[in-house]
Design a protein around this motif. Structure first.
Motif, PDB file in Angstrom:
ATOM      1  N   UNK A 165      10.140 -25.495  -2.573  1.00  0.00           N
ATOM      2  CA  UNK A 165      10.523 -24.594  -3.653  1.00  0.00           C
ATOM      3  C   UNK A 165      11.979 -24.750  -4.083  1.00  0.00           C
ATOM      4  N   UNK A 166      12.818 -25.327  -3.252  1.00  0.00           N
ATOM      5  CA  UNK A 166      14.247 -25.430  -3.556  1.00  0.00           C
ATOM      6  C   UNK A 166      14.752 -26.849  -3.274  1.00  0.00           C
ATOM      7  N   UNK A 167      15.770 -27.224  -4.024  1.00  0.00           N
ATOM      8  CA  UNK A 167      16.428 -28.523  -3.855  1.00  0.00           C
ATOM      9  C   UNK A 167      17.852 -28.307  -3.375  1.00  0.00           C
ATOM     10  N   UNK A 168      18.226 -28.999  -2.307  1.00  0.00           N
ATOM     11  CA  UNK A 168      19.603 -28.962  -1.823  1.00  0.00           C
ATOM     12  C   UNK A 168      20.433 -29.938  -2.646  1.00  0.00           C
ATOM     13  N   UNK A 169      21.498 -29.460  -3.295  1.00  0.00           N
ATOM     14  CA  UNK A 169      22.295 -30.314  -4.186  1.00  0.00           C
ATOM     15  C   UNK A 169      23.773 -30.068  -3.969  1.00  0.00           C
ATOM     16  N   UNK A 170      24.538 -31.141  -4.079  1.00  0.00           N
ATOM     17  CA  UNK A 170      25.994 -31.105  -3.965  1.00  0.00           C
ATOM     18  C   UNK A 170      26.625 -31.241  -5.348  1.00  0.00           C
ATOM     19  N   UNK A 171      27.832 -30.711  -5.469  1.00  0.00           N
ATOM     20  CA  UNK A 171      28.614 -31.046  -6.655  1.00  0.00           C
ATOM     21  C   UNK A 171      29.024 -32.502  -6.552  1.00  0.00           C
ATOM     22  N   UNK A 218      13.254 -25.129  -7.770  1.00  0.00           N
ATOM     23  CA  UNK A 218      12.605 -26.245  -8.455  1.00  0.00           C
ATOM     24  C   UNK A 218      12.024 -25.803  -9.793  1.00  0.00           C
ATOM     25  N   UNK A 219      11.526 -24.565  -9.874  1.00  0.00           N
ATOM     26  CA  UNK A 219      10.901 -24.065 -11.103  1.00  0.00           C
ATOM     27  C   UNK A 219      11.888 -23.354 -12.018  1.00  0.00           C
ATOM     28  N   UNK A 220      13.175 -23.437 -11.724  1.00  0.00           N
ATOM     29  CA  UNK A 220      14.182 -22.815 -12.563  1.00  0.00           C
ATOM     30  C   UNK A 220      14.663 -21.499 -12.000  1.00  0.00           C
TER      31      UNK A 220
END
Length: 857
Positions: free
Chosen positions: A741-747, A762-764
């Motif tokens: 359901x979620x994406x781990x993202x870095x700047x 993931x779905x906004x």
């Protein structure tokens, strides 16, 4: 009597036997004080009962322990077991002896030269300490898995007794002695003075070296007859058969080097192992068949006539064979300055031009600044906090970085400090500094530091001359003080160009297109810039470029060169660097890591969820720099080539590998683990950078860059379709949460102080901050209980933590530490199985030797 497993020799616990011979048994053991495996050699009781032999053994073992050199077996300790038998503890080697290697036939000329240069380096170090081996032979030369030569049994040959006629893999060894008239050494590899029972100095080792080199090239022993007496007679009276008559791939120049080692008269041989190594380096490019011309019998010149020529004519002749023209200056002279195992970061001449100051990480320790002088092989640590040398001023002041954090091939980041070479407390001034150099008058500094997501070149400090999103290294202020030369690189790469910027900020590119480039200094007259690099993926060589852009080659050798400094009188500081990327891993059910590297540049990518196999890429010299994907089982069985490209992640069911093509823009494909065809996943204008799978294996998530845009993350069905963005530009990642359901993202600004790590729905929707991840930590996946796995990148040792992303609570899970930390600058790419019982990670190792070179023009 064999030593049983579990027997303790102090802190050393015997694990298993490794082998046995006339000198005793060798065992694999665990050093419980440092948590490493070692080799323990226990000598027979009958030798220990001889007081004279025991005394000589202890003297020689201590001498061997004093030889700290990458091509000599490292001796850790000499002790005595409860029964009174002495034992020696040494490093544990994995590989095979040169004798075992030669059982399959001669070596290719290039490989033989490579091994011979390593042997010569080790012998030179021993001879500088006044130690002569006296029993150099293929049985006492070990080839490690890293293709490094180790000289074994220094000083122990005196104790080896007569073993009889021997077998096909050994030669008889005569009882030793130090008195005139006694015979010592191994039949077939002894020098003429050893056969006669005369005193043998370091030149005796050079003769034995010649017999080994002859055997590596021909596959046959230089001196071998039906009996030991006939063999010794041949050593005194006969020359071995011509190499060029039995192997046309051997150049006549290489034949001459071998013959020069095998002169019967010690005064006619090479007079030092260092000289042998130098001539081999000069000839390293002359091993192709096209260079070997067998002389006609009627015009063949006998070696003895050639050997009686003066040393000057001999050097000129060898230079001609190496491709130089008659009439040019003599080849440059090399003097090795360092002999320990590790990495040299920077080296500089002091203001007097005689003292050499350098920073290095020896034997797995943190960086330290040392000084040495050419007339002494010893290096002394300076009374400074551990750190990295940057530059020395004309006034004798050092610029150093303290608290250095390694950031890859191009140096480290730390706190800039200055301190007099004569001593004193360092004065700290600036943080996050990577490079520095002094102005000609020693009053000002130019620095490179990272700020606000950019690399900045400042001169003087505070005045920005160059700012880039790439990398800047090796700044050198011009002798006229009218600007700064520097190397500019793409992000995370040592490719790049030589540039010059004047004091107004006008930048000029002088020489570009280098696939790797490191090291920069002004020539003695200030008209050129000297640097080390390569455009072809081969070894780094020394080049020069004028401020008008005219290039020329100065020096090329078989090893990678790194330029450190050029003195006013033309002497040069160069290091020979062996750089390797490798893979270490732990298999489920085992307790010790194993080295799972394949070629010279193994880059770990992922491990299957069941921990049975992993994927990696090779992109070094073995594949000419083009990335090639491989898979390998964790039991260490041979790797299987998958094809060109870069691997990303293994599917949750273990049936597919997600990979990127080498096209521009790069596209995603999936490769079956077993039989089947590669299937495309994407076909769009996005340049795909890194990718992963959804937990159910039905979707892929990847980071990429659209034309004119910035990096962001997308999700797409495996079977195809239009990718949908998950993150805004500037944030990217490829690891979905366990529920998908979620994406781990870095700047995108990962090195800045305000790094933000977020979980994007993931779905906004609004992202949530991730707590508990520190700077310089990288994500490695999710644990079975839903916690994030992070590890400390580019550190040795490196700690792996389990992080609750909601609360930030951290739990230490594992600590990664290679068994041999020498030259290991950083660890990266930790990947674990779903259960955590198996894992792999990558390491980068650079082993350096520093040389003073005279005669380069």
């Amino acid at each position: 009597m064999p030593v049983a497993a579990g027997t303790r020799f102090g802190v050393y616990e015997v694990l298993a036997p490794l082998g046995a011979g006339g000198m005793g048994e060798v065992y694999r053991a665990r050093d419980h004080s440092l948590d490493r495996e070692v080799a323990v050699k226990v000598l027979p009781a009958h030798l220990s009962r001889d007081p004279d032999r025991l005394r000589r053994f202890e003297q020689e073992a201590r001498a061997a322990a004093a030889l700290n050199h990458p091509h000599i077996l490292t001796v850790f300790q000499l002790g005595t077991d409860p029964s009174g038998s002495p034992y020696v503890v040494s490093e544990l080697l994995e590989g095979q002896t040169l004798r075992e290697r030669l059982n399959s036939g001669p070596l290719p000329a290039r490989k033989a030269i490579d091994y011979a240069m390593q042997m010569a380096s080790g012998l030179a170090a021993a001879h500088n300490k006044g130690i002569v081996h006296r029993d150099l032979k293929p049985d006492n030369l070990f080839i490690t898995k890293e293709d490094r030569v180790k000289i074994l049994d220094f000083g122990l040959a005196k104790l080896v007794e007569w073993e009889g006629a021997g077998s096909d893999t050994s030669a008889p060894t005569l009882e030793s002695g130090t008195r005139p008239g006694s015979v010592m050494g191994t039949v077939g590899y002894m020098s003429p003075e050893q056969v006669r029972g005369q005193p043998a100095d370091h030149r005796s080792d050079i003769f034995s070296f010649g017999t080994v080199l002859y055997e590596m090239l021909s596959g046959k022993r230089a001196f071998r007859h039906d009996s030991a007496v006939e063999t010794m007679s041949a050593i005194l009276k006969e020359d071995p058969p011509e190499l060029v008559e039995t192997n046309r791939s051997i150049s006549p120049a290489l034949e001459k080097v071998v013959r020069h080692c095998l002169e019967k008269d010690p005064n006619l041989r090479f007079q030092s192992a260092r000289d042998v190594g130098f001539y081999l380096r000069e000839l390293s490019g002359l091993t192709d068949i096209s260079t070997a011309v067998a002389p006609r019998p009627e015009v063949r010149i006998r070696w003895r006539r050639w050997a009686l020529l003066s040393a000057t004519l001999a050097a000129v002749a060898l230079a001609v064979w190496a491709g130089l023209q008659l009439g040019k200056a003599a080849p440059p002279a090399f003097q090795q300055l360092t002999f320990r195992r590790g990495t040299i970061h920077q080296a500089r001449f002091s203001a007097d031009g005689q003292t050499v100051v350098y920073s290095a990480r020896w034997d797995g320790e943190s960086a330290q600044v040392y000084s040495t002088r050419p007339e002494s092989p010893e290096s002394s640590p300076l009374a400074l906090p551990r750190g990295n040398l940057l530059a020395i001023s004309s006034k004798g002041d050092l610029a150093v970085t303290l608290g250095c954090r390694w950031i890859g091939l191009l140096g480290c980041v730390g706190t800039l400090a200055t301190v007099p070479l004569s001593g004193g407390a360092p004065r700290e001034s600036l943080q996050d500094v990577e490079w520095a150099d002094w102005s000609p008058d020693g009053q000002q500094l130019t620095i490179v530091r990272y700020a606000d997501g950019h690399e900045r070149l400042e001169y003087p400090v505070g005045k920005v001359l160059v700012e880039t999103t790439g990398l800047i290294s090796h700044p050198r202020v011009s002798p006229k003080n009218d600007g700064v030369a520097f190397l500019e690189h793409p992000p995370r790469s040592d490719a790049g160009a030589v540039n010059f910027v004047d004091l107004s900020g006008k930048k000029t590119s002088l020489s570009g297109g280098w696939s790797t480039i490191q090291g920069l200094a002004w020539s003695p007259d200030g008209r050129e810039l000297w640097f080390t690099g390569t455009r072809s993926g081969s070894v780094r060589a020394l080049y020069a470029v004028t401020r008008g852009g005219q290039e020329r080659l100065i020096l090329r050798e078989a090893a990678n060169l790194t330029l450190h400094d050029v003195a006013r009188d033309g002497r040069v500081l160069l290091s020979h660097d062996l750089t390797r990327l490798g893979v270490l891993g732990l298999r489920s059910g085992e307790t010790h890591e194993r080295d799972l590297s394949w070629f010279d540049w193994s880059i770990v990518e992922d491990i299957s969820e069941d921990g049975s196999w992993f994927v990696f890429a090779e992109s070094g010299e073995a594949v000419r720099g083009e990335p090639v994907m491989y898979k390998r089982d964790m039991d260490g069985s041979p790797a299987v080539r998958l094809g060109p490209g870069r691997a990303d992640r293994i599917s949750p069911d273990g049936k597919w590998l997600l990979a990127r093509t080498l096209a521009v823009p790069s596209q995603l494909v999936r490769i079956p683990r077993g039989p089947g065809e590669t299937q495309p996943v994407t076909s769009d204008e996005i340049d795909h950078l890194r990718a992963g799978w959804s937990p159910d294996g039905k979707q892929v998530v990847f980071s990429g860059i659209e034309p004119g845009g910035r990096r962001r993350s997308y999700i797409q069905a495996v079977e195809g379709g239009k990718p949908r963005p998950i993150t805004p530009e500037g944030y990217s990642g490829r690891i979905l949460s366990p529920d998908g359901m979620h994406l781990l993202a870095y700047s995108s600004s990962k090195r800045s102080d305000d790094i933000k790590v977020l979980l994007f729905p993931v779905d906004g929707g609004e992202p949530k901050p991730v707590l508990g991840i520190l700077e310089n930590e990288e994500e490695a996946g999710w644990s079975a209980d839903g916690r994030l796995i992070v590890f400390q990148a580019n550190q040795v040792p490196s700690k792996v933590f389990l992080v609750d992303t909601a609360t930030g609570r951290r739990e230490l899970w594992k600590e990664l530490k290679p068994g041999d930390p020498s030259g290991v600058l950083g660890l990266y790419g930790f990947r674990s199985s779903r259960s955590g019982s198996a894992y792999v990670y990558g390491y980068m190792r650079i082993l350096s030797d520093l040389y003073l070179v005279d005669g380069l023009k």
